[in-house]
Structure formats: structure tokens, C-alpha cells
Design an enzyme around this catalytic site. Structure first.
Site, mmCIF file in Angstrom:
data_model
loop_
_atom_site.group_PDB
_atom_site.id
_atom_site.type_symbol
_atom_site.label_atom_id
_atom_site.label_comp_id
_atom_site.label_asym_id
_atom_site.label_seq_id
_atom_site.Cartn_x
_atom_site.Cartn_y
_atom_site.Cartn_z
ATOM 1 N N ASP A 57 0.862 -1.185 0.000
ATOM 2 C CA ASP A 57 0.000 0.000 0.000
ATOM 3 C C ASP A 57 0.896 1.232 0.000
ATOM 4 O O ASP A 57 1.771 1.371 0.855
ATOM 5 C CB ASP A 57 -0.875 -0.040 1.260
ATOM 6 C CG ASP A 57 -1.758 1.189 1.410
ATOM 7 O OD1 ASP A 57 -1.786 2.017 0.482
ATOM 8 O OD2 ASP A 57 -2.406 1.312 2.455
ATOM 9 N N ARG A 111 6.051 2.850 9.587
ATOM 10 C CA ARG A 111 5.860 4.020 8.728
ATOM 11 C C ARG A 111 6.854 5.094 9.149
ATOM 12 O O ARG A 111 6.599 5.910 10.045
ATOM 13 C CB ARG A 111 4.415 4.514 8.806
ATOM 14 C CG ARG A 111 3.420 3.473 8.284
ATOM 15 C CD ARG A 111 1.994 3.970 8.291
ATOM 16 N NE ARG A 111 1.071 2.923 7.838
ATOM 17 C CZ ARG A 111 -0.251 3.032 7.857
ATOM 18 N NH1 ARG A 111 -0.815 4.164 8.299
ATOM 19 N NH2 ARG A 111 -1.026 2.050 7.445
ATOM 20 N N GLN A 126 -2.820 -2.977 13.234
ATOM 21 C CA GLN A 126 -4.257 -2.903 12.962
ATOM 22 C C GLN A 126 -4.784 -4.266 12.535
ATOM 23 O O GLN A 126 -4.019 -5.150 12.151
ATOM 24 C CB GLN A 126 -4.578 -1.849 11.903
ATOM 25 C CG GLN A 126 -4.022 -2.118 10.517
ATOM 26 C CD GLN A 126 -4.296 -0.970 9.557
ATOM 27 O OE1 GLN A 126 -4.327 0.196 9.932
ATOM 28 N NE2 GLN A 126 -4.486 -1.292 8.297
ATOM 29 N N ASP A 247 -14.020 6.993 5.990
ATOM 30 C CA ASP A 247 -13.308 6.892 7.267
ATOM 31 C C ASP A 247 -14.309 6.913 8.417
ATOM 32 O O ASP A 247 -15.270 7.701 8.403
ATOM 33 C CB ASP A 247 -12.331 8.059 7.450
ATOM 34 C CG ASP A 247 -11.137 7.982 6.506
ATOM 35 O OD1 ASP A 247 -10.897 6.889 5.953
ATOM 36 O OD2 ASP A 247 -10.457 9.007 6.317
ATOM 37 N N GLU A 260 -9.772 9.100 14.128
ATOM 38 C CA GLU A 260 -10.053 8.101 13.103
ATOM 39 C C GLU A 260 -9.679 6.719 13.616
ATOM 40 O O GLU A 260 -8.555 6.493 14.055
ATOM 41 C CB GLU A 260 -9.268 8.407 11.826
ATOM 42 C CG GLU A 260 -9.522 7.402 10.706
ATOM 43 C CD GLU A 260 -8.587 7.572 9.525
ATOM 44 O OE1 GLU A 260 -8.189 6.548 8.946
ATOM 45 O OE2 GLU A 260 -8.250 8.735 9.196
ATOM 46 N N SER A 263 -10.325 3.036 8.266
ATOM 47 C CA SER A 263 -10.519 3.429 6.873
ATOM 48 C C SER A 263 -10.954 2.187 6.128
ATOM 49 O O SER A 263 -10.352 1.121 6.288
ATOM 50 C CB SER A 263 -9.218 3.987 6.289
ATOM 51 O OG SER A 263 -9.353 4.220 4.904
#
Length: 346
Positions: A57, A111, A126, A247, A260, A263
């Protein structure tokens, strides 16, 4: 640049032992509920994939993947996943999953370009999930049904937490409110996307913002989204608005802002992907492994998304910083300031 939200008069409601037990219970309970609610089986996921296959991704398209050479493959490079949005769809095909069923997995990512703060860490954990759908289910009503069921699992998990720790009282809204990003723009035309999110989420408590990725009437998207997994360009015939994704946000009363949690969206079919690659100038991706499989019709239609594990635990356990939930690396000045503010980082 890193950031730090400083809630006033913050006090931890749970000590470290209670927190660790709470994290364990939340993760076990929620994933069981998610699995039974959406009929998902658990699968094992990769930490890294080969570079150049189009499977990783690329998030907003600017984040750099952590990569390394593999000695036994002639120094061919691999990269740590950002998420498993496209890998899951390949896995659905490989497992021959039937419509109405799907998979979920624990996704762990690094990340390196994340702006570190209360809600953002170098380490991302996640639940990534994906479910096979039929052509007739590629519509807004079906998306809303799935979102509502996921939110129901979140509310059941909240009840568990409040039973375990009476000092934590229920706070989630009874229902989730749906609104398109274009409608939100028309409500608050002079506000930034984040300001709009805060205003609408504070009002309703729980909101699903539809249509993330495509340009709105002001010429800007509400937020960026890669062109090759979520369908953000298909027009809903009932509203005339684009996008079959969105979202899920809830109001975080500790940080006093929208948060959030997930997603998700109906994934691109062949037509939507070609259109979105053209809109974003990424037509060269058609030659990559994932994209060729989709274009040749060997991948199923699907819906899927990711649900932040540490964020969900942070919300339920009333923590002010994600570093109170997970072990990661933080700027030293942030560690010191968090300690002073009664939110010590693991």
C-alpha cells in the site's frame, strides 16, 4: 514535524498492569466479534513483500517504505508493508473465498515518514480485513450495512471494558452518522478538512465520512487515497456523489477532538481502477503484478479496511497518547514532556 496534544488535568485511570490486561482483553474480544459479525477467518500475514509487485500500500503516495536487500535473492529488495490493502485481495483469490465470507489478520507496519504524536507512531498495528462481495453489493447501502456492523462490534467491546473497569463509563454514541465529504464541505466551506471532522464528530459522536480520495467541488480531496484499492470515483446514483469508501471517526473526549479508527471501502473493479489510475497519472502501474491480476479478472470483488488496534485500546482505556499503549520510539523532548503531563510513554 512531531506534535503533542496536551490535555488539561489529565490523569491515568488505570495503572500499567491494568492497562496491559485491558489491551489483551480488548484485542481478543474485538477480533472475535469482528470475525463472527462479518464471517471472517484469520490468516497469517507478511511483515514485508517484494518491491515492484504493486502489492504494498503506498498510502498517500509520498511515504517511503522501509526496505532492505535479500542476500539469497541476489540482493532483490523487499519492503516492510504500509498496510495489506492489496495483499488481502490476492489472498482471497488464493484461498478461493466465497462471496459473503472473508479474512482478517494482524497487520504490523513501520511508517518511517509518520509525523509522531498522540495519535501517530512509527509502529502501526491494525486488524486488516477483506471480504468477497458480489457485483450487486457494490453500492452505498451495502457499505453502510458493513460499517454499522463494525460499529456494533465496537460498542460491544466498550461494554466489556466498562464492566472490567467501573471507573470507565460508556461514551460511544448509540448510532453512527453517515455524511459525504462533499456535504461536509458545504456545511463548513471555510474550514479545513480536519476542522470539519472535529465539528461533525463532536456533534454526532460517531461519524462515517464517505468519499475519501476524489476531488470535491473546491478542487481538493477531503484526504488523499491511493488509486488502486478503494473505489473513490464511482457515482452513487441516489446522491450523484462519488465514492464507495470512507473513514470512521469517533469523538475522543480525552484529547477533545475527532479520532479516526478505521478506513474502509468497496474496492476498485477493473473500470474504477483504470479510471483512478488515469485521474492520478499512475497508468504505469497497470504493468505490475497486482494490477495485471485485477485487470485480467483473477481477483474477486471485495470490500475491506483496517481498524487501528492501539488506537482502539487508547480510546477505550482513556489514554492521552498512543505511546501509553504500545512500545515505540519517540523524540526525547516528547518523552520528557509526556512524563511531566502524567502520560508516561512505554
Amino acid at each position: 514535524m512531531s506534535y503533542l496534544i496536551k490535555p488539561t488535568h489529565y490523569q491515568q485511570l488505570l495503572d500499567m498492569k491494568q492497562t496491559e490486561l485491558g489491551i489483551k482483553q480488548i484485542k481478543e474480544f474485538f477480533q472475535q466479534n469482528l470475525s463472527s459479525e462479518l464471517r471472517l477467518r484469520r490468516v497469517t500475514a507478511p511483515l514485508f513483500v517484494l518491491t515492484g509487485m504493486g502489492i504494498n500500500d503506498d498510502l498517500n503516495g509520498v511515504e517511503r517504505a522501509v526496505s532492505f536487500p535479500i542476500k539469497d535473492l541476489g540482493d532483490q529488495r523487499a519492503e516492510v508493508v504500509h498496510s495489506l490493502a492489496k495483499w488481502k485481495r490476492v489472498t482471497l483469490a488464493d484461498y478461493n473465498i466465497e462471496p459473503g465470507y472473508g479474512i482478517y489478520t494482524d497487520m504490523n507496519a513501520i511508517r518511517a515518514d509518520e509525523e509522531l504524536g498522540n495519535l501517530h507512531s512509527l509502529y502501526v498495528d491494525q486488524w486488516d480485513w477483506e471480504r468477497v462481495i458480489t457485483p450487486e453489493q457494490r453500492n452505498m447501502d451495502f457499505l453502510k450495512n458493513i460499517v454499522t456492523r463494525i460499529y456494533a462490534a465496537m460498542r460491544r467491546t466498550e461494554y466489556l471494558v466498562c464492566e472490567m473497569y467501573p471507573q470507565i463509563t460508556p461514551f460511544l454514541a448509540n448510532d453512527i452518522h453517515f455524511i459525504h465529504a462533499e456535504e461536509l464541505l458545504q456545511m463548513y466551506p471555510d474550514k479545513t478538512p480536519k476542522e470539519r471532522e472535529n465539528l461533525i464528530t463532536q456533534h454526532y459522536g460517531a461519524v462515517f465520512i464517505i468519499g475519501i480520495g476524489g476531488k470535491l467541488s473546491n478542487g481538493q480531496p477531503h484526504d488523499l487515497r491511493a488509486p488502486d484499492y478503494d473505489d473513490w470515483s464511482t457515482i452513487d446514483p441516489k446522491t450523484g456523489l462519488a465514492g464507495l469508501n470512507g473513514d470512521l471517526l469517533v469523538w475522543n473526549d480525552v484529547l477533545d477532538r475527532a479520532m479516526e479508527l478505521s478506513s474502509m471501502g468497496i474496492r476498485v473493479n477493473k473500470e474504477a481502477m483504470l479510471k483512478q489510475l488515469e485521474l492520478t497519472g499512475k497508468e504505469e502501474r497497470e504493468k505490475l503484478y497486482f494490477h495485471r491480476r485485477l485487470l485480467e479478472g483473477s481477483l474477486p470483488l471485495s470490500i475491506g479496511g483496517g481498524i487501528g488496534q492501539s488506537r482502539l485500546c487508547m480510546l477505550y482505556l482513556k489514554k492521552a497518547h498512543i505511546g501509553e499503549i504500545q512500545a515505540s520510539i519517540w523524540p526525547e523532548d516528547m518523552r520528557q514532556e509526556c512524563s511531566r503531563l502524567n502520560m508516561p510513554l512505554i
